[in-house]
Design a protein around this motif. Structure first.
Motif, PDB file in Angstrom:
ATOM      1  N   HIS A 243      43.241  49.427  43.196  1.00 20.77           N
ATOM      2  CA  HIS A 243      43.487  48.168  43.465  1.00 20.77           C
ATOM      3  C   HIS A 243      44.529  47.467  42.353  1.00 20.77           C
ATOM      4  N   CYS A 253      44.998  44.986  51.740  1.00 23.54           N
ATOM      5  CA  CYS A 253      44.218  45.997  51.588  1.00 23.54           C
ATOM      6  C   CYS A 253      42.770  45.507  51.918  1.00 23.54           C
ATOM      7  N   CYS A 255      40.159  45.548  50.177  1.00 24.72           N
ATOM      8  CA  CYS A 255      39.443  45.052  49.160  1.00 24.72           C
ATOM      9  C   CYS A 255      39.616  43.329  49.057  1.00 24.72           C
ATOM     10  N   ASN A 257      42.783  42.243  48.310  1.00 23.33           N
ATOM     11  CA  ASN A 257      43.941  42.022  47.846  1.00 23.33           C
ATOM     12  C   ASN A 257      45.308  42.387  48.547  1.00 23.33           C
ATOM     13  N   CYS A 260      48.045  46.771  46.855  1.00 27.51           N
ATOM     14  CA  CYS A 260      47.028  47.652  46.212  1.00 27.51           C
ATOM     15  C   CYS A 260      47.883  49.011  45.862  1.00 27.51           C
TER      16      CYS A 260
HETATM   17 ZN   LIG Z   1      42.946  47.082  47.223  1.00 28.51          ZN
END
Ligand SMILES: [Zn+2]
Length: 396
Positions: A243, A253, A255, A257, A260
């Motif tokens: 990431h 993403c 996550c 973010n 990544c």
């Molecule tokens: Zn990510």
């Protein structure tokens, strides 16, 4: 005061025993006299420790060894069959389980396709595969001494799965579930940490003090060994290099973010981009086998795509090398099957982007343990845990 002295004596005894066992593990078959010579411990102490270790089944005696004259000495060796460990590589779509002896030699293995991604399905399957290996395990004084499970996700130091993007195991406490089922000490770790540990003990990273293991599969995980020790961060969740942002306004993403690294350099990136290629236009199912076949056929589009993926891997590695200054980066997991096509672009990017100081000191290589690095590393966590609680040093 007396109590303290007793404690000290016990400690000295444990240390001496560890020293003797270490000598036998690393130099066996070895005689008592040679251990005394090598360790500086007197002969009576060595003999007493050896008797204890034989009683505890950690050491066996074998027939006389070579002698420089006089009576031939009895030789001692580490009994790697005193117990066994189970190591499990829980993948996104498979489970690989191995049974190892106390030296990490693989005795049995079992691989299954993952039946489903729900928690109860995964737990059922893990329990099933553990039972299969327990049945196959030879009889031994200590039996199964531990279970290690390497999982693709963020695991805290208590073994709780905090984030598993591809499996529904959020907040699952696999350690407690498996321990209460089997009554065997269990360690659950991130798969890249297990892989790094396995590679350092048995693989390409043997005797390398500072190394980074990059597990490039569906996502990208990173295991970090600093000064010979696995570094896992303050709460056990370091190494989420997948990431790292490599595109400021890049793809979104899971996550939270954007841009990544793993969205551009992983197996999923490869599969997603392959779908757009002309050569796969009429194919519903594209997998790594089909991509590899086309690469071998020399298909230009596929070679170009692998080149691009290699470059993206190189960009992430540049960040990692600048941060850690490791001696070695070991690429592991399924992306390594494309090493003939991705290593050149990786090296090219490093040549272009790294300072000569970093470039000259870094070795990029692929895993020697191949598909076993995670499972072996997981088994080794269990082995180290067992041997440490018995107050004896593990050294492979
Ligand atoms: Zn990510």
């Amino acid at each position: 005061m007396n109590k303290l002295q007793t404690g000290d004596q016990n400690l000295v005894k444990k240390i001496n025993k560890s020293i003797v066992l270490h000598a036998i593990q690393t130099k066996g078959p070895i005689s008592r006299a040679q251990i005394s010579k090598d360790t500086g411990l007197n002969k009576a102490t060595v003999s007493s420790m050896v008797t204890d270790l034989i009683d505890e089944h950690f050491v066996n005696e074998i027939g006389p060894g070579p002698s420089s004259g006089g009576r031939k000495p009895v030789m001692l060796y580490f009994n790697n069959h005193a117990g066994y460990a189970i190591g499990i590589d829980l993948g996104v779509n498979y489970v690989l389980a191995i049974l190892t002896d106390l030296k990490g030699n693989i005795i049995e293995e079992e691989i299954q396709t993952l039946h489903g991604v729900e928690e109860n399905q995964i737990i059922d399957q893990l329990q099933g595969i553990i039972e299969i290996l327990m049945k196959k395990s030879p009889k031994s004084p200590y039996g199964i001494v531990g279970i290690g499970v390497g999982v693709p996700g963020i695991v805290d130091q208590d073994g709780i799965l905090l984030f598993t993007p591809y499996l529904n195991l959020q907040q699952a406490n696999l350690k407690t579930v498996l321990e209460s089922k089997f009554d065997i000490p269990t360690i659950v770790a991130n798969e890249a940490n297990s892989g790094a540990y396995g590679e350092q003990l048995y693989g390409t990273g043997k005797n390398v003090s500072n190394l980074i293991y990059e597990s490039i599969g569906i996502g990208i995980g990173t295991g970090i060994i600093i000064n010979g020790e696995l570094y896992t961060g303050s709460t056990g969740i370091s190494g989420e290099m997948g990431h790292l942002t490599i595109e400021t306004n890049g793809k979104k993403c899971r996550c939270g973010n954007r841009g990544c690294w793993e969205l551009y350099a992983s197996e999923s990136a490869l599969l997603q981009e392959a779908k757009k290629l002309e050569v796969f236009k009429n194919q519903n199912e594209i997998d790594l086998d089909t991509i590899e076949q086309e690469a071998k056929n020399g298909n230009g589009e596929v070679l170009q795509l692998l080149n691009t993926i290699g470059e993206f891997i190189g960009i992430g590695l540049t960040n990692i090398i600048n941060t850690f200054n490791p001696e070695m980066i070991i690429l592991g997991n399924r992306m390594t099957r494309f090493e003939s096509w991705i290593l050149n672009p990786i090296h090219r990017v490093l040549d272009e982007r790294l300072s000569t100081y970093h470039r000259e000191s870094i070795t990029i290589t692929t895993s020697a343990l191949g598909v076993y690095s995670n499972a072996l590393g997981s088994a080794s966590f269990a082995l180290s845990n067992f041997l440490d609680t018995n107050r004896v040093t593990v050294n492979h």
